[in-house]
Motif scaffolding. Sequence first.
Motif, short mmCIF file in Angstrom:
data_model
loop_
_atom_site.label_atom_id
_atom_site.label_comp_id
_atom_site.label_asym_id
_atom_site.label_seq_id
_atom_site.Cartn_x
_atom_site.Cartn_y
_atom_site.Cartn_z
N SER A 256 51.91 98.56 39.67
CA SER A 256 52.37 97.26 39.18
C SER A 256 53.64 96.84 39.90
O SER A 256 54.49 97.66 40.22
N GLU A 257 53.77 95.52 40.14
CA GLU A 257 55.00 94.98 40.72
C GLU A 257 55.97 94.51 39.63
O GLU A 257 57.07 94.08 39.92
N LEU A 258 55.51 94.54 38.38
CA LEU A 258 56.35 94.03 37.29
C LEU A 258 57.30 95.12 36.80
O LEU A 258 56.91 96.28 36.67
N ARG A 259 58.53 94.72 36.54
CA ARG A 259 59.48 95.69 35.96
C ARG A 259 58.98 96.10 34.59
O ARG A 259 58.59 95.26 33.78
N GLU A 260 59.03 97.42 34.35
CA GLU A 260 58.46 97.92 33.09
C GLU A 260 59.09 97.26 31.87
O GLU A 260 58.42 96.95 30.90
N SER A 261 60.38 97.00 31.95
CA SER A 261 61.08 96.42 30.79
C SER A 261 60.67 94.96 30.55
O SER A 261 60.81 94.45 29.44
N ASP A 262 60.16 94.29 31.60
CA ASP A 262 59.81 92.87 31.47
C ASP A 262 58.32 92.62 31.31
O ASP A 262 57.91 91.53 30.91
N ALA A 263 57.51 93.61 31.66
CA ALA A 263 56.08 93.38 31.82
C ALA A 263 55.41 92.87 30.55
O ALA A 263 54.52 92.01 30.61
N ALA A 264 55.80 93.40 29.41
CA ALA A 264 55.13 93.03 28.15
C ALA A 264 55.38 91.56 27.81
O ALA A 264 54.46 90.84 27.41
N ILE A 265 56.62 91.11 27.98
CA ILE A 265 56.94 89.69 27.72
C ILE A 265 56.21 88.80 28.71
O ILE A 265 55.62 87.77 28.35
N LEU A 266 56.22 89.19 29.99
CA LEU A 266 55.55 88.39 31.02
C LEU A 266 54.05 88.31 30.75
O LEU A 266 53.44 87.24 30.86
N GLY A 267 53.46 89.44 30.42
CA GLY A 267 52.03 89.46 30.15
C GLY A 267 51.65 88.55 29.00
O GLY A 267 50.69 87.78 29.08
N ALA A 268 52.42 88.62 27.93
CA ALA A 268 52.13 87.76 26.77
C ALA A 268 52.32 86.29 27.12
O ALA A 268 51.49 85.44 26.78
N SER A 269 53.39 85.99 27.86
CA SER A 269 53.65 84.57 28.20
C SER A 269 52.56 83.99 29.09
O SER A 269 52.28 82.79 29.05
N ALA A 270 51.91 84.84 29.91
CA ALA A 270 50.89 84.35 30.84
C ALA A 270 49.75 83.66 30.10
O ALA A 270 49.11 82.74 30.64
N MET A 271 49.48 84.07 28.85
CA MET A 271 48.40 83.45 28.09
C MET A 271 48.68 81.98 27.78
O MET A 271 47.78 81.17 27.67
N ALA A 272 49.97 81.65 27.66
CA ALA A 272 50.32 80.28 27.28
C ALA A 272 49.93 79.28 28.37
O ALA A 272 49.57 78.14 28.07
N TRP A 273 49.97 79.72 29.64
CA TRP A 273 49.62 78.78 30.74
C TRP A 273 48.14 78.42 30.72
O TRP A 273 47.75 77.40 31.27
N GLU A 274 47.32 79.30 30.09
CA GLU A 274 45.88 79.05 30.07
C GLU A 274 45.49 78.04 28.97
O GLU A 274 44.36 77.59 28.92
N MET A 275 46.44 77.75 28.08
CA MET A 275 46.11 76.84 26.97
C MET A 275 45.83 75.44 27.49
O MET A 275 46.51 74.94 28.37
N LYS A 276 44.81 74.81 26.89
CA LYS A 276 44.51 73.42 27.26
C LYS A 276 45.51 72.49 26.60
O LYS A 276 45.90 72.69 25.46
N ASP A 277 45.94 71.47 27.35
CA ASP A 277 46.91 70.52 26.79
C ASP A 277 46.25 69.66 25.72
O ASP A 277 45.08 69.40 25.78
#
Length: 321
Positions: free
Chosen positions: A300-321
């Motif tokens: 993984s290229e994601l910092r371990e301390s940040d990965a969980a927040i980043l992963g969860a936030s990624a779902m928000a971009w998939e939401m339809k407006d």
Amino acid sequence: MSQQLAVGIDIGGTNTKFGIVDRRGNILCQDRMSTKAHEEVTMFLAELHERLSKLIDQVGGIEHIKGIGVGAPNGNYYTGNIEYAPNLRWRGIIPLAQMLQDLFGLPAVLTNDANAAALGEMTYGSARGMKDFITITLGTGVGSGIVANGQLIYGHDGFAGELGHIIVVPGGRLHPGTGMHGSLEAYASATGVTNTALELLESRPDEPSVLRNHKKEEIDSKVIYEAAIKGDKLAIEIYEFTGRILGEALANFVMFSSPEAIVLFGGLTQAGDLIMRPVRHHMEKNLLPIFQNKVKLVFSELRESDAAILGASAMAWEMKD
């Protein structure tokens, strides 16, 4: 107003981390709180609302936020519920996505923590641009997320992709959390590595090892790693054994979904070549020729301390407006 920010929340058995992320994967601000301090989910959400609202104010208000993504144990993407999570204090079915939506007035989506990690890799990490890959998290347990044709595989009920619980040694080591025998998690997690060390030390009382300088309760994956880099034969054998089991399992996963890459993440990957050399060898050895030398094994290229927040936030971009 342009909604260029997303909230990522990672609910763990001990702590909950949350932050606000931009589209490039920069965490603009973050905070954490205790998960297990709250016996009732309503009290947990009251504290989360208070803390997260302050962060939202810091970035200019709710109109900048597209939505909330949550990674949680036994989080079901389809229902938005946490369902019978064994390591959370709140029992039964918790309609978490709906509760967050009601609290914040923002759309909220939920999945399990390993699926969130896969989405984080696809959006911000090693799997950017890939449509077929598998993430494997090697920490206290073994988590996984499977992406095929550019989509996370959820299965018909939202719980697909539990590769850590497949049986790799029939009738093998007991997994105390599930009661199953011989699962991948019982061998290829940090806990599994420790148990392998204890079993070898006990079954070979005459074999010298610096691990014998430690009390049983002091032996963990860090102690084993330090012994291995000093050339301790028993410690190196522990990684060889673990790497063989993990490599054989990865070969099965490759022949199942033919991924472009397998992204490895978590504490065990810090052992580097000690574990990766046997993993790669045994994966390739157990693949049919049409699959050999095609699949990248990457960290993984994601910092371990940040990965969980980043992963969860990624779902928000998939939401339809």
